[in-house]
Design an enzyme around this catalytic site. Structure first.
Site, short mmCIF file in Angstrom:
data_model
loop_
_atom_site.label_atom_id
_atom_site.label_comp_id
_atom_site.label_asym_id
_atom_site.label_seq_id
_atom_site.Cartn_x
_atom_site.Cartn_y
_atom_site.Cartn_z
N THR A 100 -104.03 5.04 31.65
CA THR A 100 -103.82 5.36 33.06
C THR A 100 -103.51 4.11 33.88
OG1 THR A 100 -105.26 7.28 32.91
CG2 THR A 100 -104.90 6.39 35.10
N CYS A 101 -104.30 3.07 33.72
CA CYS A 101 -104.17 1.89 34.58
C CYS A 101 -102.75 1.32 34.53
CB CYS A 101 -105.18 0.83 34.18
SG CYS A 101 -105.01 -0.69 35.14
N CYS A 118 -103.44 1.90 38.30
CA CYS A 118 -103.54 0.64 39.07
C CYS A 118 -102.23 -0.14 39.18
CB CYS A 118 -104.56 -0.30 38.45
SG CYS A 118 -105.83 0.44 37.44
N LYS A 137 -99.37 1.73 40.99
CA LYS A 137 -99.88 1.94 42.35
C LYS A 137 -99.74 0.66 43.18
CE LYS A 137 -103.66 0.73 43.39
NZ LYS A 137 -104.92 1.31 43.02
N TYR A 178 -110.31 7.14 46.95
CA TYR A 178 -109.40 6.02 46.69
C TYR A 178 -107.94 6.48 46.64
CZ TYR A 178 -113.15 2.92 44.86
OH TYR A 178 -114.25 2.12 44.71
N GLU A 198 -104.99 5.58 49.26
CA GLU A 198 -103.95 4.65 48.81
C GLU A 198 -102.56 5.30 48.86
OE1 GLU A 198 -106.60 1.76 45.89
OE2 GLU A 198 -105.39 3.31 44.96
N ARG A 205 -112.14 17.50 52.98
CA ARG A 205 -113.23 18.45 53.27
C ARG A 205 -114.38 17.81 54.04
NH1 ARG A 205 -115.44 19.41 47.06
NH2 ARG A 205 -116.28 17.33 46.71
N GLY A 222 -110.33 13.77 42.86
CA GLY A 222 -111.21 13.31 41.80
C GLY A 222 -110.57 13.43 40.42
N THR A 225 -111.02 0.17 35.93
CA THR A 225 -110.46 -0.52 34.76
C THR A 225 -111.31 -1.69 34.25
OG1 THR A 225 -108.25 0.17 35.31
CG2 THR A 225 -108.43 -1.82 33.97
N ALA A 249 -111.91 -2.41 45.48
CA ALA A 249 -110.99 -2.47 46.62
C ALA A 249 -110.23 -1.17 46.73
CB ALA A 249 -109.99 -3.61 46.43
N HIS A 277 -109.79 -23.70 57.27
CA HIS A 277 -109.21 -23.25 58.54
C HIS A 277 -107.70 -23.47 58.55
CE1 HIS A 277 -109.31 -22.24 62.77
NE2 HIS A 277 -108.53 -23.27 63.01
N GLU A 301 -112.91 -17.68 56.42
CA GLU A 301 -113.84 -18.69 56.95
C GLU A 301 -114.92 -18.03 57.81
OE1 GLU A 301 -112.34 -21.47 60.02
OE2 GLU A 301 -110.55 -20.20 60.14
P1 NDP Z 1 -112.66 9.94 44.43
O1 NDP Z 1 -113.88 10.38 43.75
O2 NDP Z 1 -112.57 8.58 45.00
O3 NDP Z 1 -112.30 10.96 45.59
C1 NDP Z 1 -112.14 12.32 45.34
C2 NDP Z 1 -111.97 13.00 46.67
O4 NDP Z 1 -111.62 14.34 46.48
C3 NDP Z 1 -113.24 12.97 47.49
O5 NDP Z 1 -112.87 12.74 48.83
C4 NDP Z 1 -113.81 14.37 47.28
O6 NDP Z 1 -114.55 14.82 48.39
C5 NDP Z 1 -112.53 15.19 47.18
N1 NDP Z 1 -112.68 16.39 46.37
C6 NDP Z 1 -113.21 16.51 45.14
N2 NDP Z 1 -113.11 17.79 44.70
C7 NDP Z 1 -112.52 18.48 45.68
C8 NDP Z 1 -112.15 19.84 45.83
N3 NDP Z 1 -112.37 20.73 44.85
N4 NDP Z 1 -111.56 20.22 46.99
C9 NDP Z 1 -111.34 19.34 47.96
N5 NDP Z 1 -111.65 18.04 47.87
C10 NDP Z 1 -112.24 17.61 46.75
O7 NDP Z 1 -111.50 10.24 43.38
P2 NDP Z 1 -109.98 9.82 43.33
O8 NDP Z 1 -109.30 10.98 42.73
O9 NDP Z 1 -109.50 9.29 44.61
O10 NDP Z 1 -110.03 8.63 42.28
C11 NDP Z 1 -110.69 8.80 41.02
C12 NDP Z 1 -111.40 7.55 40.64
O11 NDP Z 1 -110.45 6.58 40.23
C13 NDP Z 1 -112.16 6.88 41.77
O12 NDP Z 1 -113.48 7.35 41.87
C14 NDP Z 1 -112.13 5.45 41.41
O13 NDP Z 1 -113.26 5.14 40.65
C15 NDP Z 1 -110.88 5.30 40.59
N6 NDP Z 1 -109.82 4.64 41.35
C16 NDP Z 1 -110.01 3.35 41.74
C17 NDP Z 1 -109.04 2.71 42.47
C18 NDP Z 1 -109.25 1.29 42.89
O14 NDP Z 1 -110.14 0.65 42.35
N7 NDP Z 1 -108.49 0.79 43.84
C19 NDP Z 1 -107.79 3.36 42.84
C20 NDP Z 1 -107.72 4.73 42.41
C21 NDP Z 1 -108.69 5.32 41.70
P3 NDP Z 1 -116.05 14.34 48.64
O15 NDP Z 1 -115.98 12.97 49.24
O16 NDP Z 1 -116.56 15.36 49.61
O17 NDP Z 1 -116.75 14.39 47.33
#
Ligand code: NDP
Length: 459
Positions: free
Chosen positions: A41-42, A47, A50, A177, A181, A198, A261, A310, A340, A434, A439
């Protein structure tokens, strides 16, 4: 009992590749099975592409301030050029990963594998069985797709990188995330972008000041935010998709993307047959050494649901190889993981949020808000935010949160002193550089406010 291999790894992503390579370097006979592309995936659809797309989208802001520095820029954007350039780069990386596996003698098998027992897997296309002293499950995760009518009309981050053309508008569901992003990527590339979440504000588990600041940044870049709402159904409407929300409102978009998610890739993998215990969400239950409930089967990376990042998968893969093939038991420390969000503005964080710190004990909060220097010649009003959270007694730095240009790079470096147990006094002793934004972290004088017995004081 003799086996075909010492180790068979399923999944050639960040964790699997590191584990296979290290195990082979320690003399093990290793095969790695991958049904898609080496890199996981990464590299292929996470990543790396992206961040390339984030760079592409950031030119929008740069062109915006360019005139304040005397430049006249007439810019147009060509999506197919970006997609092709991205493809070239990830192909280069894929070849690099392949070479890194082949060098120490890892055998790469392009197939789908199913676990058939504690020491065996079946290759689906190859229709043969392999045996190994150890199996490593490193199959990652896939996007969660809400079960609603018309869900098949939406894309996920898997498809977003290779759309044949940029849509005129996009609706992204999620507040994590990926949602944030991609909202900034699409908005930066000129797509009318709406984010529906939600919850009551994006990035639920992050520090509240950062969430507010990032929310303002998204709005400034034209992203429309709809909170406390979900998509209930979707239908085709000419070339568009009509989405009906939980409040009954209907609107149409050029594309809809789920960023809701990610689900561990364990379904149909045969793990239950082999006796491997899964969590209720389907992740492989793994101990501190990445060992599953079956002693010969280990698991690393997103499939374990520990931290879907990752560098964590890579560390888990490396420590698995150390533990099993180098007689050097190593457990991953998950306590201080810098992370991040590559949005615009960028967010970098490590350690406690303010809310967590207040629940932990008496703490001091140092907060700075200022216009990034890049914007000072322009009319842009956006603020950079830096927050340092320290323990009242002893001054140990417990958390650091940065929103603004360079946040990710800064947080990576802040992670070093924090890992060493640095205190506010250590930061104070450090000579400032600076003019820089970072800083601020070493020039904070008095706390902006404090928490005593869980109560906010001042500020
Ligand atoms: P996240 O867990 O960050 O976010 C999932 C979002 O979807 C949350 O806002 C969640 O809501 C919402 N959600 C989950 N299920 C439903 C549903 N059935 N209906 C509506 N909304 C829903 O997952 P991502 O998919 O954004 O990313 C997956 C993982 O990948 C991240 O957790 C992260 O660890 C990793 N990642 C890291 C990055 C980085 O380091 N820059 C970049 C991209 C991904 P709620 O908040 O209410 O639970």
């Amino acid at each position: 009992m003799t086996h075909d291999y010492d180790l068979v790894v399923i999944g050639a992503g960040s964790g699997g590749v590191r584990a296979a390579r290290m195990a082979a370097t320690y003399g093990a006979k290793v095969a790695i099975i991958e049904e898609f592309r080496v890199g996981g995936t990464c590299v292929i659809r996470g990543c790396v592409p992206k961040k390339l797309y984030v760079y592409a989208s950031r030119f929008h802001d740069l062109f915006d301030v360019a005139s304040s520095f005397g430049w006249k820029v007439e810019a147009t954007f060509d999506w197919p050029t970006l997609v092709a350039a991205k493809e070239k780069e990830i192909t280069r990386l894929e070849h690099g990963y392949t070479a890194n596996l082949e060098k120490p003698g890892v055998e790469i098998i392009k197939d789908r594998a199913v676990v058939t027992g504690p020491n065996s897997v079946r290759l689906i296309a190859g229709d043969r069985e392999l045996t190994a002293k150890y199996l490593l499950i490193a199959t990652g995760a896939h996007p969660n797709i809400p079960n609603i009518p018309g869900a098949e009309l939406a894309i996920t981050s898997n498809e977003a990188f290779d759309l044949p053309a940029l849509p005129h508008s996009i609706l992204i569901e999620g507040g994590g995330y990926i949602a944030v992003e991609f909202a900034t990527i699409f908005a930066g590339l000129g797509v009318h972008t709406t984010l529906v979440y939600r919850g009551d504000r994006i990035l639920r588990s992050f520090d509240d000041d950062m969430r507010l600041g990032l929310e303002a940044g998204l709005i400034e870049r034209g992203v429309k935010l709809i909170y406390q709402t979900t998509i209930k159904s979707m239908a085709k409407l000419g070339n568009d998709i009509s989405a009906t929300f939980s409040d009954g409102v209907t609107a149409h978009y050029g594309a809809v993307m789920f960023a809701t998610g990610r689900v561990p890739n364990t379904r149909g993998l045969g793990l239950k047959t082999a006796g491997v215990e899964l969590t209720p969400s389907g992740s492989v239950k793994a101990d501190a050494y990445s060992q599953s409930s079956v002693p010969s089967i280990y698991a690393v990376g997103d499939v374990t649901g520990r931290a879907q990042l990752t560098p964590v998968a890579i560390r888990e893969g490396q420590y698995f190889a150390e533990t099993v093939f180098n007689n050097n038991r190593q457990a991953v420390d998950y306590s201080l993981i810098p992370t991040a969000v590559f949005s615009e503005p960028e967010l970098g964080v490590i350690g406690f949020t303010e809310t967590q710190a207040a629940a932990y004990g008496d703490v001091d909060i140092y907060l700075a808000r200022f216009r990034p220097m890049l914007n000072t010649l322009s009319t842009r009003t956006e603020r950079m935010i830096l927050k340092l959270i320290t323990e009242k007694d002893g001054g140990k730095v417990l958390g650091c949160h940065i929103l603004g240009p360079g946040a990710a790079e800064m947080i990576q470096l802040v992670a070093i002193p924090m890992g060493m147990g640095a205190t506010k006094a250590d930061f104070d002793r450090t000579m400032a550089l600076h003019p820089s934004a970072a800083e601020e972290l070493v020039t904070f004088k008095n706390p902006s406010y404090t928490y005593r017995n869980g109560e906010k004081v001042g500020g």
